[in-house]
Design a protein around this motif. Structure first.
Motif, short mmCIF file in Angstrom:
data_model
loop_
_atom_site.label_atom_id
_atom_site.label_comp_id
_atom_site.label_asym_id
_atom_site.label_seq_id
_atom_site.Cartn_x
_atom_site.Cartn_y
_atom_site.Cartn_z
N PHE A 267 77.88 50.32 4.89
CA PHE A 267 77.90 50.56 6.32
C PHE A 267 76.50 50.66 6.91
CE2 PHE A 267 81.57 52.65 4.30
CZ PHE A 267 82.58 51.89 4.85
N LYS A 268 76.39 50.23 8.14
CA LYS A 268 75.16 50.44 8.90
C LYS A 268 75.41 51.56 9.91
CE LYS A 268 76.58 46.36 11.55
NZ LYS A 268 76.26 44.96 11.90
N LEU B 225 77.00 42.93 -7.39
CA LEU B 225 76.69 44.34 -7.48
C LEU B 225 77.90 45.19 -7.09
CD1 LEU B 225 73.20 44.45 -5.70
CD2 LEU B 225 73.63 44.60 -8.16
N GLU B 226 78.05 46.35 -7.76
CA GLU B 226 79.00 47.34 -7.28
C GLU B 226 78.33 48.12 -6.17
OE1 GLU B 226 81.74 51.13 -8.75
OE2 GLU B 226 80.39 50.16 -10.18
N LEU B 227 79.05 48.33 -5.09
CA LEU B 227 78.48 48.97 -3.90
C LEU B 227 78.74 50.48 -3.90
CD1 LEU B 227 79.72 46.33 -1.31
CD2 LEU B 227 77.33 46.70 -1.96
N GLU B 228 77.70 51.25 -3.65
CA GLU B 228 77.88 52.65 -3.32
C GLU B 228 78.48 52.73 -1.93
OE1 GLU B 228 77.43 55.15 -5.33
OE2 GLU B 228 76.62 53.92 -6.96
N PRO C 209 82.27 46.36 13.26
CA PRO C 209 80.91 46.56 13.77
C PRO C 209 80.04 47.44 12.89
CG PRO C 209 82.52 46.79 15.54
CD PRO C 209 83.30 46.73 14.27
N TYR C 210 80.66 48.24 12.03
CA TYR C 210 79.88 49.16 11.18
C TYR C 210 79.61 48.58 9.79
CZ TYR C 210 81.17 52.58 14.73
OH TYR C 210 81.35 53.26 15.91
N LEU C 211 80.21 47.45 9.45
CA LEU C 211 80.07 46.90 8.11
C LEU C 211 78.80 46.08 7.96
CD1 LEU C 211 83.73 45.70 7.44
CD2 LEU C 211 82.64 47.75 6.56
N LYS C 212 78.12 46.24 6.83
CA LYS C 212 76.94 45.44 6.55
C LYS C 212 77.32 44.03 6.10
CE LYS C 212 73.65 49.10 5.32
NZ LYS C 212 72.80 49.68 4.25
N LEU C 213 78.41 43.93 5.32
CA LEU C 213 78.87 42.62 4.84
C LEU C 213 79.89 42.04 5.80
CD1 LEU C 213 79.31 43.24 1.01
CD2 LEU C 213 77.48 41.99 2.14
N LYS C 214 79.75 40.76 6.08
CA LYS C 214 80.72 40.08 6.94
C LYS C 214 81.99 39.83 6.15
CE LYS C 214 81.29 36.11 10.00
NZ LYS C 214 80.68 34.85 10.51
N MET C 215 83.14 40.04 6.78
CA MET C 215 84.41 39.89 6.11
C MET C 215 85.02 38.52 6.39
SD MET C 215 86.11 43.62 6.66
CE MET C 215 87.23 43.27 5.29
N GLY C 216 85.91 38.08 5.49
CA GLY C 216 86.71 36.88 5.71
C GLY C 216 86.15 35.65 5.01
N PHE C 217 86.98 34.61 4.99
CA PHE C 217 86.59 33.32 4.38
C PHE C 217 86.07 32.39 5.47
CE2 PHE C 217 89.27 34.83 0.95
CZ PHE C 217 88.56 34.40 -0.15
#
Length: 240
Positions: A153-154, A145-148, A232-240
């Motif tokens: 963010f949460k 999906l393309e994200l708005e 801390p504000y991101l909904k998706l976890k970053m990194g491999f």
């Protein structure tokens, strides 16, 4: 040694394969100059289809000038841009300056969950100067999906307050009080997030376009925040 190579290869395989593609307008006396360079996702996957469609729609939206053409591809959008110029020439046949459009897209960030493409564009259709803009297209790879922007963010209010504090510090503004104290032009004198937000190797980039909160002469206002501060504000976890 075999194990190390295998692990590295698995990580590499999680990245989407791209190739650069180029579109140009026909070379003729009465044609505007159009140059488009964007990446094309080659993998046969849902996320690749989403990426390619989003890029196509973005380019089309930048070039549409002829209401009689409902462009379904980039070539038709280039024709629409040309038609807009030719219609103007009918009205102002002595206008010496031609139109031009330059669109360039590149991947600025990718991990196992997130992919971002930055699209820079410049268009001149007469007047004192052309118009430059930047757009980030952010994608959830797993959901294809393309994200708005605010889907990324949460605690949206907490995130906005955090960014405002970073913005005030960068621009040497007082921690409280009028956000327009030094000449910014935030509507109703209230801070708000820019429309252009995306992921880069340096961090999360927030970009206010020319005219968005400052004068044209001030150019774009860019704020880049390291991921360790924004995570801390991101909904998706970053990194491999």
């Amino acid at each position: 040694m075999i194990i190390v190579f295998f692990l590295w290869n698995c990580k590499k395989d999680e990245r989407i394969t791209f190739e650069p593609i180029k579109f140009t307008s026909e070379n003729c006396t009465n044609c505007p100059k159009v140059t488009i360079n964007i990446p094309k996702a080659l993998d046969e996957s849902a996320i690749s289809t989403t990426i390619n469609n989003a890029l196509k729609e973005e380019v089309i939206s930048m070039l549409i000038y002829d209401d009689e053409i409902e462009a379904s591809n980039i070539e038709e959008a280039i024709q629409s841009f040309k038609n807009g110029y030719l219609e103007l020439k009918k009205i102002y046949p002595d206008e010496p300056v031609g139109w031009e459009a330059d669109i360039d897209g590149k991947v600025t960030y990718e991990d196992k969950n997130i992919l971002t493409i930055k699209v820079n564009s410049y268009a001149f259709t007469g007047g004192a100067h052309g118009f430059s803009s930047t757009r980030f297209l952010n994608f959830d790879k797993a959901k294809a999906l393309e994200l708005e922007t605010m889907e990324m963010f949460k605690d949206s209010l907490g995130f906005q307050n955090f960014v405002e504090a970073k913005f005030r510090a960068q621009e040497n503004l007082p921690a409280t009080g009028s956000i327009n104290a030094t000449g910014f032009m935030f509507e109703n004198d209230e801070f708000y997030l820019p429309q252009t937000i995306g992921f880069t190797l340096e961090g999360l980039q927030l970009l206010y376009e020319q005219y968005e909160v400052a004068s044209y002469a001030d150019g774009p206002i860019i704020l880049t925040i390291p991921y360790k501060e924004i995570e801390p504000y991101l909904k998706l976890k970053m990194g491999f």
